[in-house]
Design an enzyme around this catalytic site. Structure first.
Site, mmCIF file in Angstrom:
data_model
loop_
_atom_site.group_PDB
_atom_site.id
_atom_site.type_symbol
_atom_site.label_atom_id
_atom_site.label_comp_id
_atom_site.label_asym_id
_atom_site.label_seq_id
_atom_site.Cartn_x
_atom_site.Cartn_y
_atom_site.Cartn_z
ATOM 1 C CB CYS A 418 -30.086 20.045 -24.129
ATOM 2 S SG CYS A 418 -30.965 19.497 -22.683
ATOM 3 C CG ASP A 451 -34.694 24.396 -13.048
ATOM 4 O OD1 ASP A 451 -34.520 24.438 -14.270
ATOM 5 O OD2 ASP A 451 -34.270 25.255 -12.263
#
Ligand SMILES: Cc1cc2nc3c(=O)[nH]c(=O)nc-3n(C[C@H](O)[C@H](O)[C@H](O)COP(=O)(O)OP(=O)(O)OC[C@H]3O[C@@H](n4cnc5c(N)ncnc54)[C@H](O)[C@@H]3O)c2cc1C
Length: 780
Positions: A418, A451
């Site tokens: 990430c 999300d």
């Protein structure tokens, strides 16, 4: 992740981080061979250095002084590090069989896995004695022994079986340490007693007479009894049955007698001597094969018997490295000619040692300092390998071009996982001009990003759709597969859903078909393991070749409309709970720079492969109001999304935020993910910024996470119980990290509570409230 410049042609797999293999890694780091990829499989990622073990036990060294950290070393060598135990070899298919992962293919394999004390021939020894080997497990066994001795206030008798150099030196170190610890605990160290037991007629049989005599005298001075020339025939709880001698009573029994090899060698069909050690020729080849080498305690050296001593493993290292280089480049091998007489330096527990070479014996504190200097210099070679740019390439070998490596490493320093995400601000700017088609079924899409997208596809449940994809953060394709799948599933759990199906998208570096296939197979095996555990079917995907390993998933899930969790939903009076520790961004950046300890990286991987599934279940049971998973934008970035969507303020206590081991240290070194600067732009959401930024953990609040935990809000009254349940469910570091408060109208919605006092006080108040007896109902 290593910035590989050449397609892999040959895979060299090293089993065990023994003394010879660490030399192999260092030498190939100094002078790599293009197209040759190394993989180290080791049960322990911090390999104990036998020379310093007695000093570690005696208390003169710390753990890191006496262990070789295979993390930075494998990074230096451009090698992959797999923490696992080899349990077999498939010679026909050329694969190493491991305990916890799919088989690892090799073109050349080398074994340097040491030995274990031979307890097999003595009934009861394996149940009642503490084996000194494998050394990597001995430290915890010794700590447990120490705790027992302290619990008995020093009233303990300790026996050590085996009177070789390892046994005598260890016993003196144990005696020194135990007496000191017992005295420091306020007990009488004089009540401790020790006995050395061996079948040999004299201690240190392979040493000169003067050396033996001096050690006999030292043992006597220290009040250590000896029972010699008396083989132990049986071990019972609390005593040794000894041939020709009365039983030897002992509360603790340490076992250092002759070495035994790994039991699986025989099943693998490897050529063995009568004791089961690997038969190697003078080139260190096993059974004369050019694809299997071995060194160290685990070998039976063809030309002559060698003592099971670290010295010979160390000496074999350069020859082994050279012969591996020769074997993979098709050149003739050279013989290993170990010295007959070696310098032996044996310490006496305190900072004092004896030395012996060619019959000359020396003694004193200066001998200990000399030994200490030699040992520390040896360790520096492996724990502080030279900077890549400083290492000159050898002109005669097909070495990777250093200038090219330097260019590539600048790009490779961009983080994977990430940490390779596009920053939040860049992303919202880039998407600002996009206007997707509006459809009534899309309940949550780009206009209110969460999300996962939430789509009404008819039926009782809503569909969740999410996608994640990132470059490799670890060199191990199997671990990458597990991390990438766990990470992708996290979005579905954060929305309270259940994963249903997944599509994979994989990029594999260019290379020989067999290598591409092996990497892809390992990566997908890891991914499928995580998907299977989630009950999520892998239904398809897409692969392509590219410069580096990368993997992602589009995951579909289902959620009942009433159970769907959103980022919005934080309510004033809620507590903020974080389920996993943070710090993957800085740790993985430090790993790339060879500044992270292997145990930190392995612990970070263990957290990244931990699913958020059970956490989501626990949170649901405790009345969760809102949740999101902490990923690329860091704790503050994801918290801001929640705060904005909920129109509240929050108080965050940095000291309560659980951290991954090592994250504090790597941040203190100023090492951050390449995404960190973009995340830090979000600092304008933090009140009293100057004071907040002074907090030592402030940078970690912006650290991008890969496969991070859930941050959730739930009623304060339920928080403590919820955290206890999360911990019981395996989220050992789950914690309340903040509070939700009503919107104040200030521009900055996040306030830091540096000491954590406000959060602690609120939790204490909630605890008191819960403990208060119910008020009796009013009766007129
Ligand atoms: C108390 C004590 C003190 C000693 N002091 C000295 C000394 O001062 N000088 C000296 O020369 N010798 C000393 N020795 C002997 C020395 O420890 C060994 O000879 C030496 O460690 C052997 O080195 P090695 O490379 O063969 O293996 P090791 O150093 O034992 O390393 C083996 C490695 O392989 C890993 N491993 C094991 N099995 C597997 C598997 N199946 N799969 C993957 N990985 C595996 C282990 O985790 C370890 O990292 C001492 C021994 C003892 C017990």
């Amino acid at each position: 992740m290593q910035g590989v410049t050449h397609p892999v042609i040959k895979d060299v797999v090293l089993i065990g981080a023994g003394h010879a293999h660490v030399a192999v890694l260092r030498m190939f780091g100094m002078r790599p061979v293009a197209g040759v990829r190394f993989t180290l499989i080791s049960r322990e990622v911090h390999s104990p250095y036998s020379g310093m073990l007695p000093g570690l036990i005696a208390g003169h060294y710390g753990f890191d002084d006496a262990h070789i950290d295979t993390g930075p070393l494998t990074q230096f060598a451009g090698a992959r590090l797999y923490q696992d135990e080899a349990v077999g070899l498939d010679l026909a298919e050329r694969r190493v069989i491991c305990r916890d992962r799919p088989p690892v293919p090799y073109d050349l394999v080398s074994l340097d896995i040491g030995s274990t004390p031979n307890t097999a021939g003595v009934p009861g020894a394996s149940q009642h004695a503490i084996p000194v080997k494998p050394i990597d497990g001995f430290l915890s066994r010794f700590e447990a022994l120490l705790a027992r001795v302290l619990a008995r206030k020093g009233h303990a008798r300790l026996a050590l079986v085996g009177a070789g150099a390892g046994g005598v030196e260890l016993l003196l170190s144990v005696e020194h340490r135990l007496r000191r610890e017992v005295a420091q605990a306020g007990f009488d160290a004089g009540v401790l007693s020790f006995v050395l037991v061996s079948e040999v007629a004299d201690i240190l049989p392979s040493f000169p007479a003067a050396f033996r005599a001096r050690f006999r005298a030292i043992l006597a001075e220290r009040g250590i009894d000896t029972v010699l020339g008396a083989p132990v025939t049986r071990v019972e709880a609390g005593r040794l049955i000894v041939d020709g001698h009365a039983p030897v009573e002992a509360d603790e029994i340490l076992w250092t007698t002759q070495a035994a090899p790994a039991a699986w060698f025989a099943q693998a069909g490897l050529p063995l001597d009568r004791d089961g050690f690997l038969k190697v020729d003078e080139m260190l080849r096993v059974g004369g094969r050019d694809d299997i080498f071995a060194a160290g305690d685990t070998i039976a050296f063809g030309p002559r018997a060698l003592p099971k001593s670290g010295v010979y493993a160390v000496r074999a290292g350069p020859v082994l490295a050279d012969n591996i280089r020769r074997a993979v480049t098709g050149r003739p091998l050279r013989p290993f000619r170990p010295q007959r007489d070696t310098l032996a330096l044996v310490s006496t527990g305190e900072r004092h040692a004896l030395g012996s070479r060619n019959g000359v014996v020396v003694e004193g504190a200066w001998v200990w300092r000399w030994k200490d200097w030699i040992d520390r210099r040896f360790m520096r070679k492996f724990n502080e390998p030279p900077e890549m740019a400083a290492a000159p390439p050898a002109p005669s070998s097909p070495v990777a071009d250093r200038a090219a490596l330097a260019d590539i490493s600048a790009i490779a320093m961009r983080c994977g996982g990430c940490g390779a995400k596009v920053g939040a601000t860049v992303l919202s700017r880039a998407l600002g001009g996009i206007e997707p088609v509006r459809r009534p079924e899309v309940l949550l899409g780009l206009d209110a990003p969460d999300d996962a997208a939430l789509v009404d596809v008819g039926g009782g449940k809503l569909a969740l759709q999410t996608v994640d994809y990132f470059r490799a953060i670890v060199d191990d394709p199997y671990a990458l597969g597990r991390i990438a799948a766990t990470h992708a599933l996290g979005d579905v759990y954060a929305m309270g859903g259940e994963p249903q199906t997944a599509l994979a998208i994989a990029t594999v570096p260019y290379g020989l078909e067999a290598k591409v296939e092996a990497d892809l197979a390992a990566m997908m095996a890891g991914a499928n393991e995580a998907l299977r555990a989630a009950g999520c079917a892998l239904v398809g995907g897409h692969t392509s070749e590219g410069a580096e390993l990368a993997l992602g998933f589009a995951v579909n899930g289902l959620v009942a409309p009433a159970a769907a969790l959103r980022k919005g939903g934080l309510a004033p009076g809620d507590a903020l709970v974080l389920t996993k520790p943070i710090g993957t961004g800085t740790l993985l950046a430090a790993h790339m720079r060879r500044k992270a300890k292997a145990r930190w990286v392995m612990a970070a991987i263990a957290h990244m492969v931990q699913s958020n599934r059970r956490a989501a279940e626990v949170l649901a049971r405790h009345g969760v109001h809102a949740a999101t998973d902490v990923t690329g934008f860091g704790l503050i970035g994801h918290l801001i999304e929640m705060v904005r969507a909920s129109d509240v303020d929050v108080t965050l206590a940095p000291d309560r935020v659980p951290l991954l081991a090592g994250a504090r240290e790597t941040v203190a070194l100023g090492i951050f993910s390449s995404l960190q600067p973009q995340n830090v732009r979000l600092r304008r959401a933090v009140r009293d910024l100057e004071a907040a930024a002074a907090h030592p953990l402030y940078p970690l609040l912006f650290d991008p996470q890969t496969s991070g935990g859930l941050i959730a809000s739930l009623p304060l009254a339920a928080a403590a119980r919820c955290v206890a349940d999360l911990r019981a469910a395996g989220y050992a570091e789950a914690a309340v990290i903040g509070l939700v408060t009503a919107r104040s109208g200030a521009l900055e919605p996040i306030t830091l509570d540096p000491s954590g006092e406000r959060v602690a006080a609120a939790l204490e108040e909630a605890r008191r409230e819960a403990a208060r007896p119910p008020q009796p109902a009013f009766a007129p």
